[in-house]
Design a protein around this motif. Structure first.
Motif, PDB file in Angstrom:
ATOM      1  N   ARG A   1      20.913 -77.674 -60.280  1.00 32.78           N
ATOM      2  CA  ARG A   1      21.392 -76.941 -61.460  1.00 32.78           C
ATOM      3  C   ARG A   1      22.436 -77.796 -62.162  1.00 32.78           C
ATOM      4  O   ARG A   1      23.217 -78.508 -61.519  1.00 32.78           O
ATOM      5  CB  ARG A   1      21.954 -75.583 -61.063  1.00 32.78           C
ATOM      6  CG  ARG A   1      23.114 -75.636 -60.095  1.00 32.78           C
ATOM      7  CD  ARG A   1      23.464 -74.244 -59.592  1.00 32.78           C
ATOM      8  NE  ARG A   1      24.499 -74.307 -58.569  1.00 32.78           N
ATOM      9  CZ  ARG A   1      25.794 -74.208 -58.806  1.00 32.78           C
ATOM     10  NH1 ARG A   1      26.228 -74.053 -60.054  1.00 32.78           N
ATOM     11  NH2 ARG A   1      26.667 -74.262 -57.831  1.00 32.78           N
TER      12      ARG A   1
ATOM     13  N   ASN B   1      17.932 -72.935 -59.020  1.00 34.20           N
ATOM     14  CA  ASN B   1      18.350 -73.710 -60.196  1.00 34.20           C
ATOM     15  C   ASN B   1      18.174 -72.965 -61.513  1.00 34.20           C
ATOM     16  O   ASN B   1      18.525 -73.478 -62.576  1.00 34.20           O
ATOM     17  CB  ASN B   1      17.651 -75.074 -60.244  1.00 34.20           C
ATOM     18  CG  ASN B   1      16.151 -74.976 -60.118  1.00 34.20           C
ATOM     19  OD1 ASN B   1      15.549 -73.930 -60.368  1.00 34.20           O
ATOM     20  ND2 ASN B   1      15.511 -76.076 -59.728  1.00 34.20           N
TER      21      ASN B   1
ATOM     22  N   VAL C   1      17.213 -78.294 -66.263  1.00 31.49           N
ATOM     23  CA  VAL C   1      16.379 -78.091 -65.075  1.00 31.49           C
ATOM     24  C   VAL C   1      14.933 -78.353 -65.452  1.00 31.49           C
ATOM     25  O   VAL C   1      14.400 -77.716 -66.369  1.00 31.49           O
ATOM     26  CB  VAL C   1      16.538 -76.664 -64.509  1.00 31.49           C
ATOM     27  CG1 VAL C   1      15.529 -76.410 -63.397  1.00 31.49           C
ATOM     28  CG2 VAL C   1      17.952 -76.456 -63.998  1.00 31.49           C
ATOM     29  N   LYS C   2      14.287 -79.265 -64.759  1.00 30.48           N
ATOM     30  CA  LYS C   2      12.909 -79.637 -65.070  1.00 30.48           C
ATOM     31  C   LYS C   2      11.923 -78.863 -64.196  1.00 30.48           C
ATOM     32  O   LYS C   2      12.141 -78.671 -63.001  1.00 30.48           O
ATOM     33  CB  LYS C   2      12.717 -81.142 -64.891  1.00 30.48           C
ATOM     34  CG  LYS C   2      13.473 -81.993 -65.913  1.00 30.48           C
ATOM     35  CD  LYS C   2      13.235 -83.476 -65.691  1.00 30.48           C
ATOM     36  CE  LYS C   2      13.815 -84.295 -66.841  1.00 30.48           C
ATOM     37  NZ  LYS C   2      15.237 -84.046 -67.066  1.00 30.48           N
TER      38      LYS C   2
ATOM     39  N   LYS D   1       7.967 -83.618 -53.706  1.00 29.87           N
ATOM     40  CA  LYS D   1       8.444 -83.028 -54.958  1.00 29.87           C
ATOM     41  C   LYS D   1       9.957 -82.864 -54.917  1.00 29.87           C
ATOM     42  O   LYS D   1      10.579 -82.952 -53.869  1.00 29.87           O
ATOM     43  CB  LYS D   1       7.748 -81.687 -55.199  1.00 29.87           C
ATOM     44  CG  LYS D   1       6.245 -81.830 -55.417  1.00 29.87           C
ATOM     45  CD  LYS D   1       5.603 -80.526 -55.828  1.00 29.87           C
ATOM     46  CE  LYS D   1       4.113 -80.713 -56.127  1.00 29.87           C
ATOM     47  NZ  LYS D   1       3.470 -79.461 -56.587  1.00 29.87           N
ATOM     48  N   THR D   2      10.514 -82.590 -56.095  1.00 29.11           N
ATOM     49  CA  THR D   2      11.964 -82.517 -56.238  1.00 29.11           C
ATOM     50  C   THR D   2      12.386 -81.160 -56.780  1.00 29.11           C
ATOM     51  O   THR D   2      11.786 -80.648 -57.730  1.00 29.11           O
ATOM     52  CB  THR D   2      12.468 -83.609 -57.206  1.00 29.11           C
ATOM     53  OG1 THR D   2      12.086 -84.892 -56.712  1.00 29.11           O
ATOM     54  CG2 THR D   2      13.985 -83.549 -57.356  1.00 29.11           C
TER      55      THR D   2
ATOM     56  N   ASN E   1       8.518 -81.633 -60.356  1.00 31.92           N
ATOM     57  CA  ASN E   1       9.827 -80.975 -60.366  1.00 31.92           C
ATOM     58  C   ASN E   1       9.637 -79.470 -60.185  1.00 31.92           C
ATOM     59  O   ASN E   1       8.828 -78.850 -60.888  1.00 31.92           O
ATOM     60  CB  ASN E   1      10.551 -81.237 -61.686  1.00 31.92           C
ATOM     61  CG  ASN E   1      10.724 -82.720 -61.967  1.00 31.92           C
ATOM     62  OD1 ASN E   1      11.583 -83.366 -61.392  1.00 31.92           O
ATOM     63  ND2 ASN E   1       9.878 -83.262 -62.834  1.00 31.92           N
TER      64      ASN E   1
ATOM     65  N   SER F   1      15.029 -79.630 -58.880  1.00 40.06           N
ATOM     66  CA  SER F   1      16.069 -80.080 -59.806  1.00 40.06           C
ATOM     67  C   SER F   1      17.401 -79.401 -59.494  1.00 40.06           C
ATOM     68  O   SER F   1      17.448 -78.179 -59.322  1.00 40.06           O
ATOM     69  CB  SER F   1      15.675 -79.756 -61.257  1.00 40.06           C
ATOM     70  OG  SER F   1      14.505 -80.432 -61.629  1.00 40.06           O
TER      71      SER F   1
ATOM     72  N   ASP G   1      11.780 -78.715 -69.787  1.00 44.07           N
ATOM     73  CA  ASP G   1      13.211 -78.818 -69.533  1.00 44.07           C
ATOM     74  C   ASP G   1      13.896 -77.516 -69.934  1.00 44.07           C
ATOM     75  O   ASP G   1      13.873 -77.117 -71.104  1.00 44.07           O
ATOM     76  CB  ASP G   1      13.806 -79.991 -70.324  1.00 44.07           C
ATOM     77  CG  ASP G   1      15.248 -80.288 -69.947  1.00 44.07           C
ATOM     78  OD1 ASP G   1      16.085 -79.379 -70.039  1.00 44.07           O
ATOM     79  OD2 ASP G   1      15.537 -81.430 -69.557  1.00 44.07           O
TER      80      ASP G   1
END
Length: 357
Positions: free
Chosen positions: A340, A123, A88-89, A335-336, A94, A338, A84
């Protein structure tokens, strides 16, 4: 750990090896072959000194079963870590999308670039306040003034910032302003720096050295982890090659190899790996397809005026295009990216104008 004894080791030598091993608190398993005798060690290998075992008469080779990077290994941590960075991961599905200029430059330019990459989906914002340069006469960065400006940009756009740390003496100063500390390729094996960075509570972006093996990279990560900082993101940024077609050799295969060995996330940096803007889009997508946990890209609104690494930077509109394609790739892979985080309430006085000239 396995001990391979020398061909022709005597019974007395074999008995001595077994006695020494058991005196160290481990159990031994003896296997006699036609040409070689092998002694398997069962127990806590962390207490063993490999050099001591090599010195026992009759021992030919010591083969560790567990990797030397114990904290970084998947054996120690089977689940993939999620790091983290101020909201933001990175890792565990992520993706970290790091973008920005090579160096922190003037205020207006930094704000323009940050606004553009944020709108495109970045991000984490990058920029070097301290620059390790091959020539002592090249631009070395703005120092603390650059850190203040980078923090101001991060707060304005609600985006975490990452910058390179080059000197152990500046770790506390850089950690005061940056959300993530980058250890560059030249410093990957600066063990004093790694130790100091490991004492901070800031996530670390650790780049692979230009001539470093994957094992070297993981051992460097071990230095940070051993100091109590679990938040390390690895970065494949290319290694030296004999072929001058690209700045470095983009070792995309390193991504799945690393992920099989460690729980730490790994991102790719096609900007430094290739040094060629025309290759960055394809290599970015290739990195994600190989399983990378993010992409690090240099972006500048006028590369010919950049204070460092201008030729390898994408223009903002080029980054917008590849960011869109990376979003499509992320969707395809499940997938993602993250988002901001929102703007923070923290504010800092802007650095003096003359310091940014």
């Amino acid at each position: 750990m396995i001990l391979i004894l020398k061909n022709g080791a005597t019974d007395d030598q074999i008995d001595h090896v077994v006695t020494r091993v058991e005196a160290m608190g481990l159990k031994s398993h003896l296997s006699r072959g036609t040409f070689r005798t092998i002694v398997g060690l069962i127990g806590d290998e962390s207490t063993l000194n490999q050099e001591v075992l090599n010195a026992i008469p009759g021992v030919s080779q010591v083969i560790p079963v567990l990797p030397p990077y114990k904290l970084a290994s998947r054996e120690a941590h089977p689940e993939s870590s999620v790091i983290d960075v101020s909201g933001v991961k990175i890792g565990g599905g992520n993706l970290g999308m790091i973008a920005g200029p090579c160096s922190v430059e003037d205020r207006d330019r930094m704000f323009r670039i940050a606004e553009s990459v944020c709108e495109s989906g970045a991000n984490i914002f990058r920029g070097g306040a301290y620059k390790p340069r091959t020539s002592p006469y090249a631009f070395q960065g703005l120092g603390e003034a650059g850190l203040k400006l980078l923090r101001e940009v991060g707060d304005k756009f609600g985006i975490p910032v990452v910058t390179e740390i080059t000197d152990p003496r500046n770790v506390e100063l850089v950690a005061e302003y940056a959300d993530m500390l980058q250890v560059g390729a030249r410093n990957m094996q600066n063990f004093v720096l790694l130790t100091e960075v490991g004492k901070t509570q800031r996530p670390v972006l650790l780049k692979r050295g230009m001539s470093a093996t994957i094992a070297d990279l993981l051992m460097s990560a071990e230095y940070v982890l051993s100091q109590g900082n679990p938040d390390v993101v690895l970065c494949e940024r290319g290694i030296k090659s004999f072929d001058p077609s690209t700045r470095n050799l983009f070792d995309v295969a390193a991504v799945p190899v690393v992920q099989g060995l460690t729980h730490l996330p790994i991102i790719v940096d096609p900007s430094h790996a290739t040094g060629r803007p025309d290759l960055i889009p394809a290599c970015s997508l290739a990195g994600l397809a190989a399983g990378a946990d993010g992409v690090h890209i240099e972006v500048h609104d006028c590369p010919e005026e950049a204070k460092s690494d201008g030729p390898q930077a994408l223009l903002p509109e080029q980054y917008k295009d590849i960011a869109h394609r990376m979003q499509l790739m992320a969707d395809l892979l499940g997938k993602t990216i993250s988002p901001r985080p929102g703007a923070t309430s923290r504010s800092l006085n802007p650095p003096p104008t003359e310091a940014l000239a």
